[in-house]
Structure formats: C-alpha cells, structure tokens
Design a protein around this motif. Structure first.
Motif, mmCIF file in Angstrom:
data_model
loop_
_atom_site.group_PDB
_atom_site.id
_atom_site.type_symbol
_atom_site.label_atom_id
_atom_site.label_comp_id
_atom_site.label_asym_id
_atom_site.label_seq_id
_atom_site.Cartn_x
_atom_site.Cartn_y
_atom_site.Cartn_z
ATOM 1 N N VAL A 66 5.439 4.403 -24.447
ATOM 2 C CA VAL A 66 4.605 3.758 -25.449
ATOM 3 C C VAL A 66 3.574 2.867 -24.760
ATOM 4 O O VAL A 66 2.438 2.737 -25.223
ATOM 5 C CB VAL A 66 5.466 2.925 -26.427
ATOM 6 N N SER A 67 3.951 2.278 -23.616
ATOM 7 C CA SER A 67 3.046 1.385 -22.876
ATOM 8 C C SER A 67 3.081 1.725 -21.389
ATOM 9 O O SER A 67 4.163 1.825 -20.797
ATOM 10 C CB SER A 67 3.468 -0.069 -23.088
ATOM 11 N N LEU A 68 1.905 1.891 -20.792
ATOM 12 C CA LEU A 68 1.772 2.199 -19.365
ATOM 13 C C LEU A 68 0.672 1.334 -18.769
ATOM 14 O O LEU A 68 -0.464 1.379 -19.196
ATOM 15 C CB LEU A 68 1.422 3.685 -19.174
ATOM 16 N N ASP A 69 1.025 0.537 -17.766
ATOM 17 C CA ASP A 69 0.064 -0.358 -17.110
ATOM 18 C C ASP A 69 0.138 -0.137 -15.603
ATOM 19 O O ASP A 69 1.138 -0.461 -14.961
ATOM 20 C CB ASP A 69 0.389 -1.818 -17.445
ATOM 21 N N LEU A 70 -0.916 0.446 -15.041
ATOM 22 C CA LEU A 70 -1.016 0.681 -13.595
ATOM 23 C C LEU A 70 -2.206 -0.075 -13.003
ATOM 24 O O LEU A 70 -2.686 0.241 -11.924
ATOM 25 C CB LEU A 70 -1.166 2.184 -13.309
ATOM 26 N N GLY A 85 0.801 -1.228 0.000
ATOM 27 C CA GLY A 85 0.000 0.000 0.000
ATOM 28 C C GLY A 85 0.826 1.267 0.000
ATOM 29 O O GLY A 85 0.348 2.330 0.397
ATOM 30 N N SER A 86 2.065 1.190 -0.460
ATOM 31 C CA SER A 86 2.922 2.383 -0.550
ATOM 32 C C SER A 86 2.317 3.391 -1.520
ATOM 33 O O SER A 86 1.787 2.998 -2.559
ATOM 34 C CB SER A 86 4.316 2.005 -1.050
ATOM 35 N N PRO A 87 2.413 4.688 -1.203
ATOM 36 C CA PRO A 87 2.032 5.683 -2.207
ATOM 37 C C PRO A 87 2.961 5.559 -3.409
ATOM 38 O O PRO A 87 4.154 5.293 -3.247
ATOM 39 C CB PRO A 87 2.249 7.020 -1.482
ATOM 40 N N MET A 88 2.437 5.730 -4.587
ATOM 41 C CA MET A 88 3.272 5.649 -5.775
ATOM 42 C C MET A 88 4.255 6.818 -5.785
ATOM 43 O O MET A 88 3.836 7.982 -5.792
ATOM 44 C CB MET A 88 2.405 5.666 -7.030
ATOM 45 N N PRO A 89 5.561 6.565 -5.728
ATOM 46 C CA PRO A 89 6.540 7.653 -5.628
ATOM 47 C C PRO A 89 6.500 8.607 -6.816
ATOM 48 O O PRO A 89 6.392 8.179 -7.965
ATOM 49 C CB PRO A 89 7.888 6.915 -5.569
ATOM 50 N N SER A 90 6.620 9.882 -6.518
ATOM 51 C CA SER A 90 6.634 10.888 -7.579
ATOM 52 C C SER A 90 7.904 10.803 -8.414
ATOM 53 O O SER A 90 7.945 11.264 -9.553
ATOM 54 C CB SER A 90 6.510 12.294 -6.980
ATOM 55 N N HIS A 91 8.945 10.168 -7.852
ATOM 56 C CA HIS A 91 10.227 10.091 -8.557
ATOM 57 C C HIS A 91 10.173 9.181 -9.795
ATOM 58 O O HIS A 91 11.138 9.168 -10.578
ATOM 59 C CB HIS A 91 11.323 9.620 -7.615
ATOM 60 N N PHE A 92 9.094 8.449 -9.970
ATOM 61 C CA PHE A 92 8.954 7.702 -11.218
ATOM 62 C C PHE A 92 9.021 8.662 -12.411
ATOM 63 O O PHE A 92 9.480 8.300 -13.490
ATOM 64 C CB PHE A 92 7.628 6.937 -11.251
ATOM 65 N N GLY A 93 8.560 9.882 -12.196
ATOM 66 C CA GLY A 93 8.572 10.880 -13.259
ATOM 67 C C GLY A 93 9.965 11.310 -13.673
ATOM 68 O O GLY A 93 10.137 11.958 -14.709
ATOM 69 N N GLY A 94 10.978 10.952 -12.860
ATOM 70 C CA GLY A 94 12.348 11.302 -13.198
ATOM 71 C C GLY A 94 13.002 10.313 -14.140
ATOM 72 O O GLY A 94 14.083 10.574 -14.671
ATOM 73 N N LEU A 95 12.353 9.187 -14.366
ATOM 74 C CA LEU A 95 12.897 8.161 -15.261
ATOM 75 C C LEU A 95 12.426 8.450 -16.682
ATOM 76 O O LEU A 95 11.656 7.709 -17.283
ATOM 77 C CB LEU A 95 12.442 6.772 -14.806
ATOM 78 N N GLN A 96 12.898 9.531 -17.224
ATOM 79 C CA GLN A 96 12.304 10.087 -18.434
ATOM 80 C C GLN A 96 12.712 9.382 -19.720
ATOM 81 O O GLN A 96 12.278 9.764 -20.813
ATOM 82 C CB GLN A 96 12.604 11.588 -18.506
ATOM 83 N N SER A 97 13.539 8.341 -19.606
ATOM 84 C CA SER A 97 13.860 7.545 -20.792
ATOM 85 C C SER A 97 12.917 6.356 -20.945
ATOM 86 O O SER A 97 13.018 5.605 -21.929
ATOM 87 C CB SER A 97 15.312 7.039 -20.714
ATOM 88 N N LEU A 98 11.998 6.191 -19.982
ATOM 89 C CA LEU A 98 11.106 5.032 -20.007
ATOM 90 C C LEU A 98 10.222 5.018 -21.246
ATOM 91 O O LEU A 98 9.586 6.011 -21.593
ATOM 92 C CB LEU A 98 10.224 5.000 -18.758
ATOM 93 N N VAL A 99 10.184 3.851 -21.868
ATOM 94 C CA VAL A 99 9.286 3.599 -22.991
ATOM 95 C C VAL A 99 8.178 2.635 -22.547
ATOM 96 O O VAL A 99 7.044 2.726 -23.006
ATOM 97 C CB VAL A 99 10.073 2.994 -24.184
#
Length: 219
Positions: free
Chosen positions: A166-170, A128-142
């Motif tokens: 190109v693909s995002l699954d949450l 139940g961790s909050p989704m970290p905002s730092h995911f937004g720093g991984l700006q090479s993610l496809v």
C-alpha cells in the motif's frame, strides 16, 4: 454435603485452567528461528550516530534500537519488533533512525522473516549497498520504507512481486539509485493496491512521461 462434593471438580477445573493460562502467558512468544535471524542481522552492522544524522532534522531523535536485543530473551519484546500474538511470527520491524552502518548483504538472514507486513529501515547507512533482490521475497509486505538508507544502483525488478504493498518509499538514497523501464512497468502492473509511492531523488530519466500516468491513480 452433596453440593460441596459437586463444587470440588468445578473449582479444581477452574484452578487448573488459570494455572495453565498463567504458565502459557509466561512462555516466550518469539519463534527461535526468527529470533536467530534478527540477531544475525543485528551483528552484521556496527552502530554509528552519524549513520542516522538526518533524523534530528526530519524525525525524532535517533537511538540504537538493536542495542537492547539479547540472545535468550523474547524477540517480541525487543525494541522495534512486532509479533503476531497468536503465531509468534515477526510481522513488523521498525529500525528507522537506529544508527545501523555497514553493508546490507544480499544473503542476509533478515530475509528469513517472510511474514513481515511492515518494514521501516529509513535513515540508516548501508554504505552504498545494492538493493537486495530478496526484498521481493517478503510478499506479505504492506508498508516498505527504505528512504535515506544509502542504497545504490538499480532498483531490483523483484520489488514488483510485492503485490500487497500500500505504501512504498525509496526516496533520497544515493544519486545513482535508479529504476529502469522494465522494472517500472512490472511495478505498475503488479502493485495494484499501492496508494503511496515516494521516489524523490531516484533517477527516472529513462521512464517515458506517458507511463507516469499511473501516479494519477494514487490517492
């Protein structure tokens, strides 16, 4: 005799070339800072078979990929890790169904892996961790897959910074995982390369139906 004298420098050059090639190929490819970041990330979780219990139904049999990670070894050879063959940067990480259980910390060393292009953390238990905002720093993610990982709370607006996605699954995290209109608007505006979006099980009740037309453009 002259021809033999002429051949000696060439043979010596070829010998040294192959010697240096063999030596360089034996050197660890993995960057030390990224290896250290991965080990810190590994040690922040416990391993529990129940954390990936749904993998038996939806995917291949789960197993603890990080269990084989060892200090002093080449992280590019670790299970689930992919490196760029030239730079040695970690560009892919597939830890889906890996028995990971524990809190996913906001300041995790994991976010030092800024060269990541593909990331799959599906079917783990982040309590139940909050989704970290730092995911937004991984700006090479496809490619980003965080499905069935038991994140909770609000989807951070920083996800919209991942303009190369190109693909995002949450999908199918905790029931209260939700996206607000402002986050949705930013995602629609910035994720222009997105072709696959999986939000099953996410609370989108505050999103106006008219703004969902974006989904029609996915293919």
């Amino acid at each position: 005799m002259r021809s033999l004298q002429f051949c000696y420098p060439i043979l010596l050059h070829l010998f040294l070339f192959h010697l240096l090639s063999d030596f360089s190929s034996s050197l660890p490819l993995c960057r030390h800072d990224q290896s250290s970041a991965l080990l810190h990330f590994k040690n922040s979780f416990s391993l529990n078979t129940e954390a990936s219990e749904w993998c038996d139904i939806y995917r291949n049999s789960p197993y603890p990929k990080t269990a084989s990670w060892q200090n002093g070894s080449d992280c590019c050879l670790w299970d689930g890790v992919t490196c760029d063959t030239i730079s040695g940067n970690v560009i892919g990480l597939d830890l889906s169904c890996s028995w990971l259980q524990g809190t996913f910390h906001q300041n995790s060393t994991f976010f030092q892996l800024t060269h990541l292009q593909t990331l799959n953390l599906a079917f783990n238990d982040f309590n139940g961790s909050p989704m970290p905002s730092h995911f937004g720093g991984l700006q090479s993610l496809v490619y980003l897959n965080l499905s069935q990982s038991k994140f909770a709370g609000k989807i951070p607006s920083t996800i919209s910074r991942l303009s190369k996605l190109v693909s995002l699954d949450l999908s199918w995290n905790y029931d209260d995982l939700r996206i607000k209109p402002i986050q949705w608007k930013k995602l629609v505006q910035n994720a222009t390369n997105l072709r696959e979006l999986v939000f099953s099980g996410i609370d989108m009740s505050s999103i106006k139906p008219s703004s969902l037309s974006f989904l029609m453009n996915l293919s």
